[in-house]
Design an enzyme around this catalytic site. Sequence first.
Site, short mmCIF file in Angstrom:
data_model
loop_
_atom_site.label_atom_id
_atom_site.label_comp_id
_atom_site.label_asym_id
_atom_site.label_seq_id
_atom_site.Cartn_x
_atom_site.Cartn_y
_atom_site.Cartn_z
N GLY A 14 0.79 -1.23 0.00
CA GLY A 14 0.00 0.00 0.00
C GLY A 14 0.82 1.28 0.00
N LYS A 15 2.06 1.21 -0.45
CA LYS A 15 2.92 2.39 -0.46
C LYS A 15 2.35 3.51 -1.34
CE LYS A 15 6.47 0.03 -1.84
NZ LYS A 15 5.79 -1.27 -1.91
N ASP A 83 7.42 8.64 -5.02
CA ASP A 83 7.06 7.23 -5.11
C ASP A 83 8.19 6.47 -5.80
OD1 ASP A 83 5.33 5.12 -4.59
OD2 ASP A 83 4.21 5.37 -6.45
N GLU A 84 8.26 5.18 -5.57
CA GLU A 84 9.25 4.29 -6.21
C GLU A 84 10.68 4.76 -5.97
OE1 GLU A 84 8.15 1.53 -7.16
OE2 GLU A 84 6.05 1.91 -7.66
N CYS A 144 2.00 -17.52 3.41
CA CYS A 144 1.64 -17.81 4.80
C CYS A 144 1.16 -16.51 5.46
CB CYS A 144 2.82 -18.45 5.56
SG CYS A 144 4.17 -17.30 5.96
N CYS A 178 7.80 -13.98 3.14
CA CYS A 178 8.67 -13.97 4.32
C CYS A 178 9.97 -14.71 3.97
CB CYS A 178 7.98 -14.63 5.50
SG CYS A 178 7.71 -16.41 5.31
#
Length: 189
Positions: A14-15, A83-84, A144, A178
Amino acid sequence: MAQLYFRYSTMNAGKSTEILKIAHNYAEQNKRVLLFTPALDDRFGRGVITSRMGFQRDALILDDRVDVVDLVRRQQPDCVLVDEGQFLTRPQVIALCRVVDELGVPVIVYGLKNDFRNRLFPGSESLLLFADKIEEVKTVCWYCTKKATMLIRMRDGKPVSRGAQIEIGGNDRYVSVCRRCYSQRLPLE
């Protein structure tokens, strides 16, 4: 006191939505904000910040020809949003430091920290070195429920560990994972 913020995450955290929310909040208060996006990111068109939720806003294209310090001095915004940030160059990050230090304008940069090989992007490395505040934007692993900290690049539904550092794409090419789920699919190097 103005500061340089680097807010990083993997993809799908959600950046871009956050940067658009901040810009909206400034605009609602009749405050000026300058939005920048690197020339390299053209997934949704050049000079556009777009969230996966469908929100979008025009932004200035940040490339080597843009004198950010001069532009901010002339425009006199209340805040600069980028952004980015992983696609920034070291000189561009240093210019953003000058915006904060010389002009007293806060700068908030959002971006990825590491690439699909789990190496820092040059822009992210510079931001980690020079930012006054470093904040993680959290998201969950694709496979997960743990916190995602790495990216896997996918090709034809299979993880890949080789290739150019930069390959523009979204959910069609990358999944956030992860460390455990990363190492189950690719060796940690």
